[in-house]
Design a protein around this motif. Structure first.
Motif, PDB file in Angstrom:
ATOM      1  N   GLY A  39     -43.470  37.840 -26.058  1.00 59.20           N
ATOM      2  CA  GLY A  39     -43.297  39.243 -26.433  1.00 59.20           C
ATOM      3  C   GLY A  39     -44.048  40.174 -25.499  1.00 59.20           C
ATOM      4  O   GLY A  39     -43.547  41.246 -25.135  1.00 59.20           O
ATOM      5  N   ALA A  48     -36.479  34.051 -27.085  1.00 61.90           N
ATOM      6  CA  ALA A  48     -37.617  33.131 -27.098  1.00 61.90           C
ATOM      7  C   ALA A  48     -38.670  33.582 -28.095  1.00 61.90           C
ATOM      8  O   ALA A  48     -39.280  32.747 -28.782  1.00 61.90           O
ATOM      9  CB  ALA A  48     -38.218  33.013 -25.702  1.00 61.90           C
ATOM     10  N   VAL A  49     -38.891  34.877 -28.191  1.00 65.67           N
ATOM     11  CA  VAL A  49     -39.865  35.393 -29.164  1.00 65.67           C
ATOM     12  C   VAL A  49     -39.465  34.956 -30.566  1.00 65.67           C
ATOM     13  O   VAL A  49     -40.297  34.447 -31.336  1.00 65.67           O
ATOM     14  CB  VAL A  49     -39.968  36.937 -29.073  1.00 65.67           C
ATOM     15  CG1 VAL A  49     -40.748  37.500 -30.253  1.00 65.67           C
ATOM     16  CG2 VAL A  49     -40.600  37.358 -27.767  1.00 65.67           C
ATOM     17  N   SER A  65     -45.053  32.716 -28.799  1.00 65.98           N
ATOM     18  CA  SER A  65     -44.175  33.811 -29.178  1.00 65.98           C
ATOM     19  C   SER A  65     -44.801  35.157 -28.811  1.00 65.98           C
ATOM     20  O   SER A  65     -44.129  36.041 -28.272  1.00 65.98           O
ATOM     21  CB  SER A  65     -43.900  33.760 -30.684  1.00 65.98           C
ATOM     22  OG  SER A  65     -43.166  34.878 -31.093  1.00 65.98           O
ATOM     23  N   THR A  66     -46.080  35.298 -29.081  1.00 71.27           N
ATOM     24  CA  THR A  66     -46.774  36.539 -28.733  1.00 71.27           C
ATOM     25  C   THR A  66     -46.796  36.737 -27.222  1.00 71.27           C
ATOM     26  O   THR A  66     -46.579  37.845 -26.722  1.00 71.27           O
ATOM     27  CB  THR A  66     -48.211  36.518 -29.285  1.00 71.27           C
ATOM     28  OG1 THR A  66     -48.148  36.361 -30.705  1.00 71.27           O
ATOM     29  CG2 THR A  66     -48.959  37.786 -28.952  1.00 71.27           C
ATOM     30  N   GLU A 108     -35.930  36.385 -23.124  1.00 72.86           N
ATOM     31  CA  GLU A 108     -37.298  36.530 -23.624  1.00 72.86           C
ATOM     32  C   GLU A 108     -37.294  36.981 -25.077  1.00 72.86           C
ATOM     33  O   GLU A 108     -38.113  36.507 -25.882  1.00 72.86           O
ATOM     34  CB  GLU A 108     -38.076  37.516 -22.761  1.00 72.86           C
ATOM     35  CG  GLU A 108     -38.387  36.959 -21.389  1.00 72.86           C
ATOM     36  CD  GLU A 108     -38.761  38.022 -20.384  1.00 72.86           C
ATOM     37  OE1 GLU A 108     -38.901  39.210 -20.765  1.00 72.86           O
ATOM     38  OE2 GLU A 108     -38.910  37.679 -19.202  1.00 72.86           O
ATOM     39  N   ASP A 162     -46.870  30.571 -32.655  1.00 75.13           N
ATOM     40  CA  ASP A 162     -47.166  32.000 -32.655  1.00 75.13           C
ATOM     41  C   ASP A 162     -47.774  32.489 -31.344  1.00 75.13           C
ATOM     42  O   ASP A 162     -47.462  33.593 -30.882  1.00 75.13           O
ATOM     43  CB  ASP A 162     -48.104  32.336 -33.817  1.00 75.13           C
ATOM     44  CG  ASP A 162     -47.430  32.128 -35.167  1.00 75.13           C
ATOM     45  OD1 ASP A 162     -46.198  32.055 -35.198  1.00 75.13           O
ATOM     46  OD2 ASP A 162     -48.158  32.023 -36.181  1.00 75.13           O
ATOM     47  N   LEU A 203     -39.502  30.919 -30.899  1.00 78.54           N
ATOM     48  CA  LEU A 203     -40.879  30.405 -30.932  1.00 78.54           C
ATOM     49  C   LEU A 203     -41.591  30.774 -32.224  1.00 78.54           C
ATOM     50  O   LEU A 203     -42.392  29.990 -32.746  1.00 78.54           O
ATOM     51  CB  LEU A 203     -41.663  30.917 -29.716  1.00 78.54           C
ATOM     52  CG  LEU A 203     -41.212  30.352 -28.370  1.00 78.54           C
ATOM     53  CD1 LEU A 203     -41.856  31.118 -27.226  1.00 78.54           C
ATOM     54  CD2 LEU A 203     -41.537  28.869 -28.276  1.00 78.54           C
ATOM     55  N   ARG A 204     -41.297  31.942 -32.770  1.00 81.04           N
ATOM     56  CA  ARG A 204     -41.901  32.344 -34.045  1.00 81.04           C
ATOM     57  C   ARG A 204     -41.377  31.445 -35.169  1.00 81.04           C
ATOM     58  O   ARG A 204     -42.140  31.014 -36.030  1.00 81.04           O
ATOM     59  CB  ARG A 204     -41.596  33.815 -34.316  1.00 81.04           C
ATOM     60  CG  ARG A 204     -42.336  34.433 -35.450  1.00 81.04           C
ATOM     61  CD  ARG A 204     -43.811  34.510 -35.238  1.00 81.04           C
ATOM     62  NE  ARG A 204     -44.140  35.337 -34.087  1.00 81.04           N
ATOM     63  CZ  ARG A 204     -45.336  35.847 -33.862  1.00 81.04           C
ATOM     64  NH1 ARG A 204     -46.307  35.652 -34.711  1.00 81.04           N
ATOM     65  NH2 ARG A 204     -45.576  36.537 -32.780  1.00 81.04           N
TER      66      ARG A 204
END
Length: 134
Positions: free
Chosen positions: A113, A96-97, A109-110, A93, A106, A100-101
């Motif tokens: 997170g 991935a954050v 990603s958020t 995870e 975004d 993805l960012r």
């Protein structure tokens, strides 16, 4: 009501809920996801009822299951596997954050997170509770 009787009631509930989802999905009132979920719940309930029936009627099987459920080695292995799965999911995870960012996604990603933060928060609360218990 014994623990086994409660399991039987739960499995019958799974079968009934699965049947409702399956029928509603087949009639078009729900989409195909619910039809598949219903079929899976029915299969799960039936298989667990068969397993419970075997546990109640077969003494050798019951003895083996009871031994396996109380075996300290199996408990340790299970605990270790859960720990590794949690640690791996947290690392994936977190990666991935970042990925993805970088990909300019975004919102995803958020979300990743937030899932990561909730997982860590649940872990910390569980840690505090278990630490105080033992």
């Amino acid at each position: 009501m014994s623990r086994l009787d409660r399991r039987i009631v739960l499995e019958v509930f799974y079968i009934l809920a699965g049947g409702a989802f399956f029928i509603l999905g087949m009639t078009g009132m729900l989409d195909s996801f619910w039809t598949g979920l219903g079929a899976a719940l029915i299969a799960l309930g039936v298989l667990r009822l068969i397993q419970i029936g075997r546990y109640k009627n077969d003494e050798d099987y019951k003895e083996n299951v009871d031994i396996a459920n109380s075996d300290e080695r199996i408990r340790f292995i299970t605990s270790k596997a859960k720990s590794v799965a949690f640690y791996t999911s947290v690392l994936l995870e977190a990666a991935a954050v970042i990925v993805l960012r970088i990909m300019k996604l975004d919102e995803l990603s958020t979300f990743a997170g937030l899932v990561l933060c909730v997982q860590i928060a649940v872990y910390y609360v569980a840690y505090l509770v278990i630490r105080n218990r033992y």
